[in-house]
Design a protein around this motif. Structure first.
Motif, PDB file in Angstrom:
ATOM      1  N   ASP A   8      34.522 -24.509  15.664  1.00 17.94           N
ATOM      2  CA  ASP A   8      35.586 -25.069  16.493  1.00 17.94           C
ATOM      3  C   ASP A   8      36.987 -24.686  16.018  1.00 17.94           C
ATOM      4  O   ASP A   8      37.979 -25.100  16.612  1.00 17.94           O
ATOM      5  N   ILE A   9      37.067 -23.898  14.957  1.00 12.77           N
ATOM      6  CA  ILE A   9      38.383 -23.482  14.455  1.00 12.77           C
ATOM      7  C   ILE A   9      38.940 -22.407  15.384  1.00 12.77           C
ATOM      8  O   ILE A   9      38.265 -21.438  15.700  1.00 12.77           O
ATOM      9  N   THR A  10      40.179 -22.633  15.811  1.00 13.98           N
ATOM     10  CA  THR A  10      40.837 -21.650  16.679  1.00 13.98           C
ATOM     11  C   THR A  10      42.124 -21.185  16.009  1.00 13.98           C
ATOM     12  O   THR A  10      42.098 -20.302  15.171  1.00 13.98           O
ATOM     13  N   ASN A  11      43.225 -21.813  16.317  1.00 11.97           N
ATOM     14  CA  ASN A  11      44.497 -21.360  15.753  1.00 11.97           C
ATOM     15  C   ASN A  11      45.151 -22.403  14.857  1.00 11.97           C
ATOM     16  O   ASN A  11      46.359 -22.398  14.670  1.00 11.97           O
ATOM     17  N   GLN A  12      44.355 -23.311  14.294  1.00  6.74           N
ATOM     18  CA  GLN A  12      44.903 -24.317  13.396  1.00  6.74           C
ATOM     19  C   GLN A  12      45.338 -23.665  12.078  1.00  6.74           C
ATOM     20  O   GLN A  12      44.902 -22.584  11.727  1.00  6.74           O
ATOM     21  N   GLN A  13      46.203 -24.356  11.378  1.00  9.99           N
ATOM     22  CA  GLN A  13      46.630 -23.910  10.055  1.00  9.99           C
ATOM     23  C   GLN A  13      45.564 -24.333   9.049  1.00  9.99           C
ATOM     24  O   GLN A  13      45.195 -25.508   8.984  1.00  9.99           O
ATOM     25  N   LEU A  14      45.084 -23.387   8.271  1.00  8.38           N
ATOM     26  CA  LEU A  14      43.998 -23.650   7.331  1.00  8.38           C
ATOM     27  C   LEU A  14      44.548 -23.796   5.918  1.00  8.38           C
ATOM     28  O   LEU A  14      45.127 -22.859   5.372  1.00  8.38           O
ATOM     29  N   ILE A  15      44.358 -24.966   5.337  1.00  9.05           N
ATOM     30  CA  ILE A  15      44.824 -25.246   3.987  1.00  9.05           C
ATOM     31  C   ILE A  15      43.602 -25.502   3.119  1.00  9.05           C
ATOM     32  O   ILE A  15      42.908 -26.508   3.262  1.00  9.05           O
ATOM     33  N   ASP A  16      43.334 -24.578   2.216  1.00 15.58           N
ATOM     34  CA  ASP A  16      42.191 -24.695   1.307  1.00 15.58           C
ATOM     35  C   ASP A  16      42.681 -25.429   0.063  1.00 15.58           C
ATOM     36  O   ASP A  16      43.509 -24.919  -0.680  1.00 15.58           O
ATOM     37  N   VAL A  17      42.195 -26.638  -0.150  1.00 16.61           N
ATOM     38  CA  VAL A  17      42.693 -27.474  -1.239  1.00 16.61           C
ATOM     39  C   VAL A  17      41.796 -27.429  -2.479  1.00 16.61           C
ATOM     40  O   VAL A  17      41.978 -28.213  -3.406  1.00 16.61           O
ATOM     41  N   ARG A  18      40.888 -26.483  -2.519  1.00 19.32           N
ATOM     42  CA  ARG A  18      40.008 -26.368  -3.688  1.00 19.32           C
ATOM     43  C   ARG A  18      40.756 -25.755  -4.873  1.00 19.32           C
ATOM     44  O   ARG A  18      41.858 -25.236  -4.729  1.00 19.32           O
ATOM     45  N   THR A  19      40.129 -25.788  -6.030  1.00 22.87           N
ATOM     46  CA  THR A  19      40.748 -25.227  -7.228  1.00 22.87           C
ATOM     47  C   THR A  19      40.986 -23.735  -7.048  1.00 22.87           C
ATOM     48  O   THR A  19      40.345 -23.086  -6.214  1.00 22.87           O
ATOM     49  N   GLN A  20      41.886 -23.202  -7.848  1.00 19.95           N
ATOM     50  CA  GLN A  20      42.207 -21.776  -7.751  1.00 19.95           C
ATOM     51  C   GLN A  20      40.963 -20.914  -7.918  1.00 19.95           C
ATOM     52  O   GLN A  20      40.787 -19.931  -7.207  1.00 19.95           O
TER      53      GLN A  20
END
Length: 192
Positions: A8-20
């Motif tokens: 369902d991901i289209t044009n949303q802003q994706l913020i990956d909050v996992r560790t580096q």
């Protein structure tokens, strides 16, 4: 915060909050790596408050979702936000971020750019001067175009968190940066 299905991901802003390290090992294209500790500090520099945000989490970060949702609301994100579990993303849809050991970086003799994303006020351990460019992470979103993209870019910060975030941003702009593992802390250890 509602759970989002990967399809369902289209044009949303994706913020990956996992560790580096988790981010470097496999992430979605065009996702920005901002961990829960620096999301509130840097989100408004890189994200559009009028576009929805999807937080990409692993099982370890699920406990931070309420805090992230509150931070997004406090910052003024006014769209419905959601989250995606990285484990539900097909492995073939993930890409990696290249890294380099501090010792290997220090032994480089070819031409490159060393991009230090620390703010000048916080630099207590000076970076190696060869090919050094200092653009604080909060300014990179506006100043990245000043970088010579014909050269390999190595990102550096104190420990590797912001340099990974900077690399994630540069990747979204079509560049292929490498993160210096362990940042200045690792470089300083070699110098001892």
């Amino acid at each position: 915060m509602r759970k989002i299905n990967y399809k369902d991901i289209t044009n949303q802003q994706l913020i990956d909050v996992r560790t580096q390290h988790d981010y470097q090992a496999g992430h979605l294209k065009n996702s920005l790596n901002l961990n829960p500790g620096n999301f509130k500090t840097y989100a408004t520099y890189y994200l559009d408050l009028n576009q929805p945000v999807i937080f990409i989490v692993g099982s370890e970060e699920e406990g931070h979702l309420e805090e992230l949702s509150e931070s997004a609301n406090e910052l003024g994100f006014n769209q419905k936000n959601g989250y995606l579990l990285i484990d539900e993303v097909p492995k073939e849809d993930l890409q990696t971020t290249e890294t380099i050991l501090a010792e290997d970086f220090l032994n480089k003799s070819d031409d490159f750019i060393l991009l230090d994303v620390r703010h000048p006020d916080e630099i207590t351990r000076p970076a190696p001067e060869k090919n050094l460019v200092n653009i604080p992470f909060e300014d990179l979103v506006n100043d990245y175009q000043s970088l010579d993209t014909s050269k390999q870019i190595f990102t550096l910060c104190g420990s590797g968190n912001r340099s990974t975030a900077a690399a994630s941003f540069l990747e979204s702009k079509g560049l292929n940066p490498k993160v210096i593992e362990g940042g200045m802390k690792a470089i300083q250890e070699i110098g001892k």
